[in-house]
Design an enzyme around this catalytic site. Structure first.
Site, PDB file in Angstrom:
ATOM      1  CB  SER A 109      -3.239   7.075   0.070  1.00  0.00           C
ATOM      2  OG  SER A 109      -2.204   6.568   0.882  1.00  0.00           O
ATOM      3  CG  MET A 133      -1.844  -1.120   1.347  1.00  0.00           C
ATOM      4  SD  MET A 133      -3.338  -0.754   0.440  1.00  0.00           S
ATOM      5  CE  MET A 133      -4.195  -2.270   0.606  1.00  0.00           C
ATOM      6  N   PRO A 134       1.340   1.676  -1.101  1.00  0.00           N
ATOM      7  CG  PRO A 134       2.403   1.722  -3.178  1.00  0.00           C
ATOM      8  CD  PRO A 134       1.263   1.095  -2.440  1.00  0.00           C
ATOM      9  CG  HIS A 135       0.692   7.592   2.539  1.00  0.00           C
ATOM     10  ND1 HIS A 135      -0.480   8.186   2.117  1.00  0.00           N
ATOM     11  CD2 HIS A 135       1.337   8.496   3.307  1.00  0.00           C
ATOM     12  CE1 HIS A 135      -0.540   9.401   2.629  1.00  0.00           C
ATOM     13  NE2 HIS A 135       0.553   9.617   3.354  1.00  0.00           N
TER      14      HIS A 135
END
Length: 75
Positions: free
Chosen positions: A41, A1-3
């Site tokens: 995100s 989940m890259p943020h």
């Protein structure tokens, strides 16, 4: 989940410009990290220049070895 957490000096970006920035960054992350669009995100925080030292001290200087793009300045 890259943020992705972007901090910068204040810019006058309208919603269309922010959406274009997010779309471009999303495309790069999908291409390089093989992520899904729905897993990405992005935060955009505009920091006043007089407050930048706190960002440097807390987030940039301590992470210098982990940065994949190092700044061309020091504080």
């Amino acid at each position: 989940m890259p943020h992705i957490d972007i901090k910068c000096f204040p810019r006058e970006l309208d919603e269309q410009q922010k959406a274009a920035l997010a779309a471009d960054i999303t495309d790069v992350i999908i291409r390089h990290l093989n992520s899904k669009d729905s897993s990405i995100s992005i935060s955009l925080q505009q920091i006043q220049p007089e407050s930048w030292q706190a960002i440097w001290d807390a987030e940039i200087a301590p992470q210098m070895e982990a940065l994949i793009k190092k700044p061309g300045y020091s504080m």
